[in-house]
Design an enzyme around this catalytic site. Structure first.
Site, PDB file in Angstrom:
ATOM      1  N   GLY A   1       0.641  -1.022   0.245  1.00  0.00           N
ATOM      2  CA  GLY A   1      -0.158   0.200   0.027  1.00  0.00           C
ATOM      3  C   GLY A   1       0.891   1.471   0.023  1.00  0.00           C
TER       4      GLY A   1
ATOM      5  N   GLN B   1       2.963  10.016   1.043  1.00  0.00           N
ATOM      6  CA  GLN B   1       4.299   9.334   1.090  1.00  0.00           C
ATOM      7  C   GLN B   1       5.200   9.539   0.007  1.00  0.00           C
ATOM      8  OE1 GLN B   1       2.100   5.387   2.293  1.00  0.00           O
ATOM      9  NE2 GLN B   1       4.322   5.149   3.115  1.00  0.00           N
TER      10      GLN B   1
ATOM     11  N   CYS C   1       6.134   0.033   7.647  1.00  0.00           N
ATOM     12  CA  CYS C   1       5.842   1.224   6.727  1.00  0.00           C
ATOM     13  C   CYS C   1       7.066   1.475   5.777  1.00  0.00           C
ATOM     14  CB  CYS C   1       5.495   2.382   7.656  1.00  0.00           C
ATOM     15  SG  CYS C   1       4.959   3.627   6.769  1.00  0.00           S
ATOM     16  N   LEU C   2       6.669   1.934   4.820  1.00  0.00           N
ATOM     17  CA  LEU C   2       7.749   2.187   3.646  1.00  0.00           C
ATOM     18  C   LEU C   2       8.285   3.609   4.115  1.00  0.00           C
ATOM     19  CD1 LEU C   2       6.167   1.206   0.468  1.00  0.00           C
ATOM     20  CD2 LEU C   2       7.885  -0.109   1.626  1.00  0.00           C
TER      21      LEU C   2
ATOM     22  N   HIS D   1      -4.417   1.207   7.601  1.00  0.00           N
ATOM     23  CA  HIS D   1      -2.888   1.876   7.753  1.00  0.00           C
ATOM     24  C   HIS D   1      -2.751   3.127   6.611  1.00  0.00           C
ATOM     25  CE1 HIS D   1       1.543   1.263   8.053  1.00  0.00           C
ATOM     26  NE2 HIS D   1       1.574   1.913   7.033  1.00  0.00           N
ATOM     27  N   GLU D   2      -3.426   2.654   5.628  1.00  0.00           N
ATOM     28  CA  GLU D   2      -3.038   3.864   4.400  1.00  0.00           C
ATOM     29  C   GLU D   2      -4.108   4.919   4.546  1.00  0.00           C
ATOM     30  OE1 GLU D   2      -0.752   3.763   2.546  1.00  0.00           O
ATOM     31  OE2 GLU D   2       0.099   1.681   2.966  1.00  0.00           O
TER      32      GLU D   2
ATOM     33  N   HIS E   1      -2.407   7.408   7.172  1.00  0.00           N
ATOM     34  CA  HIS E   1      -1.651   8.209   6.444  1.00  0.00           C
ATOM     35  C   HIS E   1      -2.395   9.584   5.776  1.00  0.00           C
ATOM     36  CE1 HIS E   1       2.364   6.233   6.106  1.00  0.00           C
ATOM     37  NE2 HIS E   1       1.915   5.206   6.176  1.00  0.00           N
TER      38      HIS E   1
END
Length: 174
Positions: A46, A51, A99-100, A141-142, A145
């Site tokens: 995701g 991000q 997380c990226l 999660h997304e 963000h």
């Protein structure tokens, strides 16, 4: 399509609320295509627009699970603009997330086991997704963000991984 740089902590955009998308123009289409390519290259399951340093409410999710016989099912792709979680199950589960934008760290986060997401597709048409299990976790999660919330903000505990992916040390709290 092009790869975009994934911003990491402590970049302040990660803690800001993203703006609603109002125009479904070629710039948005390019952003969504770039996000998909960037997520796959990372690799991740995701990615939210903040991000990649764009403060808009858009996410891409691609996740495949196993079927009832344990066979891997090809991943399903979701591109959601202006996502909103309209229903959270009362049943919760704790799972380990990474997380990226926070490379090298993971944490245990409690999330709803099933959710309903409403939003728009890349062309502005309404969509509704019912997600369960890990797919529900990814969506939560997304969407976090987009509201400036990162997994350590919700985690019971966070720890750093060593180069082999093994736990190394706990992350200090705020």
């Amino acid at each position: 399509m092009a790869l975009r740089k994934i911003v990491t902590l402590p970049d302040p955009i990660l803690h800001r609320k993203a703006r609603k998308v109002t125009g479904f123009d070629p710039d948005l289409q390019t952003l969504l295509d770039d996000m998909l390519e960037t997520m796959r290259d990372a690799p991740g399951v995701g990615l939210a627009a903040p991000q990649v340093n764009v403060p808009l409410r858009a996410i891409v999710v691609e996740y495949g699970e196993n079927d009832d016989e344990g066979q891997e099912v090809p991943p399903k792709l979701f591109i959601v603009v202006n996502p909103e979680i309209t229903r959270f199950s009362k049943e919760m589960e704790t799972g380990t997330e990474g997380c990226l934008s926070i490379p090298g760290y993971v944490g245990d986060v409690e999330r709803s086991l099933s959710i309903t997401v409403k939003g728009q597709n890349r062309h502005g048409q309404p969509l509704k997704i019912k997600a369960n299990g890990w797919l529900a976790r990814i969506f939560q999660h997304e969407v976090d963000h987009l509201d400036g919330v990162l997994f350590p903000d919700r985690a019971e505990r966070v720890w750093r991984l060593d180069e082999q992916g093994a736990p190394e040390a706990e992350m200090a709290g705020d």
